[in-house]
Design a protein around this motif. Sequence first.
Motif, mmCIF file in Angstrom:
data_model
loop_
_atom_site.group_PDB
_atom_site.id
_atom_site.type_symbol
_atom_site.label_atom_id
_atom_site.label_comp_id
_atom_site.label_asym_id
_atom_site.label_seq_id
_atom_site.Cartn_x
_atom_site.Cartn_y
_atom_site.Cartn_z
ATOM 1 N N ILE A 37 0.844 -1.206 0.000
ATOM 2 C CA ILE A 37 0.000 0.000 0.000
ATOM 3 C C ILE A 37 0.877 1.255 0.000
ATOM 4 O O ILE A 37 0.601 2.213 -0.737
ATOM 5 C CB ILE A 37 -0.975 -0.024 1.194
ATOM 6 N N LEU A 38 1.926 1.245 0.807
ATOM 7 C CA LEU A 38 2.840 2.399 0.822
ATOM 8 C C LEU A 38 3.489 2.601 -0.546
ATOM 9 O O LEU A 38 3.661 3.740 -1.003
ATOM 10 C CB LEU A 38 3.915 2.215 1.900
ATOM 11 N N ASP A 39 3.837 1.509 -1.226
ATOM 12 C CA ASP A 39 4.413 1.629 -2.569
ATOM 13 C C ASP A 39 3.399 2.198 -3.562
ATOM 14 O O ASP A 39 3.766 2.980 -4.446
ATOM 15 C CB ASP A 39 4.932 0.279 -3.046
ATOM 16 N N LEU A 40 2.136 1.821 -3.418
ATOM 17 C CA LEU A 40 1.108 2.387 -4.299
ATOM 18 C C LEU A 40 0.928 3.884 -4.045
ATOM 19 O O LEU A 40 0.740 4.667 -4.983
ATOM 20 C CB LEU A 40 -0.221 1.644 -4.126
ATOM 21 N N VAL A 41 0.990 4.289 -2.773
ATOM 22 C CA VAL A 41 0.902 5.723 -2.443
ATOM 23 C C VAL A 41 2.105 6.460 -3.037
ATOM 24 O O VAL A 41 1.974 7.557 -3.579
ATOM 25 C CB VAL A 41 0.807 5.928 -0.911
ATOM 26 N N LEU A 42 3.286 5.841 -2.946
ATOM 27 C CA LEU A 42 4.477 6.423 -3.565
ATOM 28 C C LEU A 42 4.276 6.579 -5.071
ATOM 29 O O LEU A 42 4.628 7.612 -5.646
ATOM 30 C CB LEU A 42 5.707 5.555 -3.282
ATOM 31 N N ALA A 43 3.696 5.575 -5.714
ATOM 32 C CA ALA A 43 3.455 5.636 -7.160
ATOM 33 C C ALA A 43 2.541 6.804 -7.524
ATOM 34 O O ALA A 43 2.771 7.497 -8.517
ATOM 35 C CB ALA A 43 2.856 4.318 -7.651
ATOM 36 N N VAL A 44 1.527 7.043 -6.708
ATOM 37 C CA VAL A 44 0.624 8.178 -6.955
ATOM 38 C C VAL A 44 1.389 9.490 -6.813
ATOM 39 O O VAL A 44 1.225 10.416 -7.622
ATOM 40 C CB VAL A 44 -0.588 8.129 -5.996
ATOM 41 N N GLY A 45 2.241 9.583 -5.795
ATOM 42 C CA GLY A 45 3.045 10.790 -5.610
ATOM 43 C C GLY A 45 3.997 11.027 -6.757
ATOM 44 O O GLY A 45 4.146 12.155 -7.238
ATOM 45 N N GLY B 52 4.048 14.121 -9.868
ATOM 46 C CA GLY B 52 5.207 14.903 -10.284
ATOM 47 C C GLY B 52 5.561 14.694 -11.750
ATOM 48 O O GLY B 52 6.148 15.561 -12.381
ATOM 49 N N GLU B 53 5.191 13.535 -12.287
ATOM 50 C CA GLU B 53 5.508 13.226 -13.683
ATOM 51 C C GLU B 53 4.548 13.883 -14.658
ATOM 52 O O GLU B 53 4.828 13.947 -15.844
ATOM 53 C CB GLU B 53 5.495 11.714 -13.909
ATOM 54 N N SER C 114 6.029 11.741 -18.603
ATOM 55 C CA SER C 114 6.458 10.348 -18.553
ATOM 56 C C SER C 114 5.834 9.674 -17.339
ATOM 57 O O SER C 114 5.934 10.170 -16.228
ATOM 58 C CB SER C 114 7.983 10.267 -18.454
ATOM 59 N N ALA C 115 5.221 8.526 -17.559
ATOM 60 C CA ALA C 115 4.574 7.824 -16.460
ATOM 61 C C ALA C 115 5.228 6.475 -16.181
ATOM 62 O O ALA C 115 4.713 5.701 -15.393
ATOM 63 C CB ALA C 115 3.091 7.632 -16.784
ATOM 64 N N LEU C 116 6.368 6.203 -16.810
ATOM 65 C CA LEU C 116 7.003 4.894 -16.658
ATOM 66 C C LEU C 116 7.407 4.614 -15.217
ATOM 67 O O LEU C 116 7.136 3.537 -14.691
ATOM 68 C CB LEU C 116 8.223 4.786 -17.578
ATOM 69 N N ARG C 117 8.036 5.577 -14.559
ATOM 70 C CA ARG C 117 8.477 5.353 -13.172
ATOM 71 C C ARG C 117 7.317 5.032 -12.260
ATOM 72 O O ARG C 117 7.374 4.087 -11.466
ATOM 73 C CB ARG C 117 9.225 6.585 -12.646
ATOM 74 N N SER C 118 6.265 5.819 -12.332
ATOM 75 C CA SER C 118 5.130 5.591 -11.431
ATOM 76 C C SER C 118 4.460 4.255 -11.717
ATOM 77 O O SER C 118 4.014 3.570 -10.785
ATOM 78 C CB SER C 118 4.126 6.733 -11.534
ATOM 79 N N ARG C 119 4.406 3.855 -12.966
ATOM 80 C CA ARG C 119 3.798 2.561 -13.302
ATOM 81 C C ARG C 119 4.646 1.400 -12.786
ATOM 82 O O ARG C 119 4.108 0.403 -12.308
ATOM 83 C CB ARG C 119 3.586 2.450 -14.800
#
Length: 120
Positions: A62-70, A74-75, A80-85
């Motif tokens: 869950i924390l990793d998913l919250v990080l992905a949203v953050g 910023g992206e 570019s959305a590769l990092r968050s995905r």
Amino acid sequence: MGRCVVGGMAGVASPVVFTAFVAGSSALVPGYDHISQHVSELARRAGPSAWVMRLGLLLVGILDLVLAVGVASGEERRGSALRSRLIALLGLATIGTGVLPLQPAGAPTDALARGHVGAV
């Protein structure tokens, strides 16, 4: 607080939470060896530390998913959305390892165990 800040805080908390849950659940398993055994064995079905490690994996996912949203917020400016995905994929895989634990040692492989291996 913006999504970037909350996501950053989740990104900092994730490895700390993971380490705490590994340390806590390994203390419940006599003879557990961090060098020769996988962390997944701490979440093994019917193991003494299974619920502790599974809870930890769910929280970390869950924390990793919250990080992905953050990271995604910023992206948006960069296109570019590769990092968050990729981070979201990591979070989903971590949740998968908690939801689909290994079977007890010596038991035949079943669909849940194959799901665990697929998530890892």
